[in-house]
Design a protein around this motif. Structure first.
Motif: not given
Length: 161
Positions: A51-56, A64-72
């Motif tokens: 949950e903490q990783i996803e929130a961040h 941007r790369e981390l946000r795109e990875l969260q989308e995956r």
């Protein structure tokens, strides 16, 4: 009827006995390893960690790369537990998204080596992570190592009044 093992010389019979002995030892080693594996605590990310990783990763501060990875992750292509276990490390997008965290760990390590207290590093949320901006070149220090010119992530930690 002739003996089917007629071709086995004493040396071959001895080698085959050693091979069989080694196979039994291997089977026992495998059984011991499986037993030990069952006894080891399962490691991985807790639900709170995820949950903490996803929130961040969903925050505006995330690269941007981390946000795109969260989308995956949201699409179900992979999970944070997969990534934590080292799966998908050959995926260029995963590697790119995690490189910023590696830089933050390097900065934390440098701060530890410089003598900063762990609480001072952790309290404000750890060292700053890299963003989409290119890294800045460190400022050269003044001759003689003037403490007024200490470089702390691009800014002086010593202020002149």
């Amino acid at each position: 009827m002739t003996n089917p093992d007629w071709w086995q010389t004493p040396q071959i019979r001895e080698a085959m006995a050693k091979l069989e002995e080694a196979e039994v030892g291997l089977d026992q080693t495998i059984a011991d390893a499986k037993q030990m594996e069952r006894q080891l605590p399962q490691t991985g990310l807790s639900q709170q960690d995820v949950e903490q990783i996803e929130a961040h990763a969903r925050s505006k501060d995330a690269p941007r790369e981390l946000r795109e990875l969260q989308e995956r992750v949201d699409r179900g292509d992979l999970s944070w537990n997969d990534i934590a276990a080292g799966r998908f490390m050959d995926d260029p997008q995963v590697r790119s998204a995690l490189e910023n965290g590696v830089e933050g760990m390097r900065q934390a390590y440098s701060m530890i080596q410089e003598g900063h207290e762990l609480d001072d590093i952790i309290e404000p949320g750890g060292p700053p992570i890299a963003t989409d901006a290119p890294p800045r070149e460190p400022r050269p220090s003044r001759p003689g190592g003037d403490p007024e010119d200490d470089d702390y992530f691009g800014g002086s930690i010593m202020k002149r009044d």
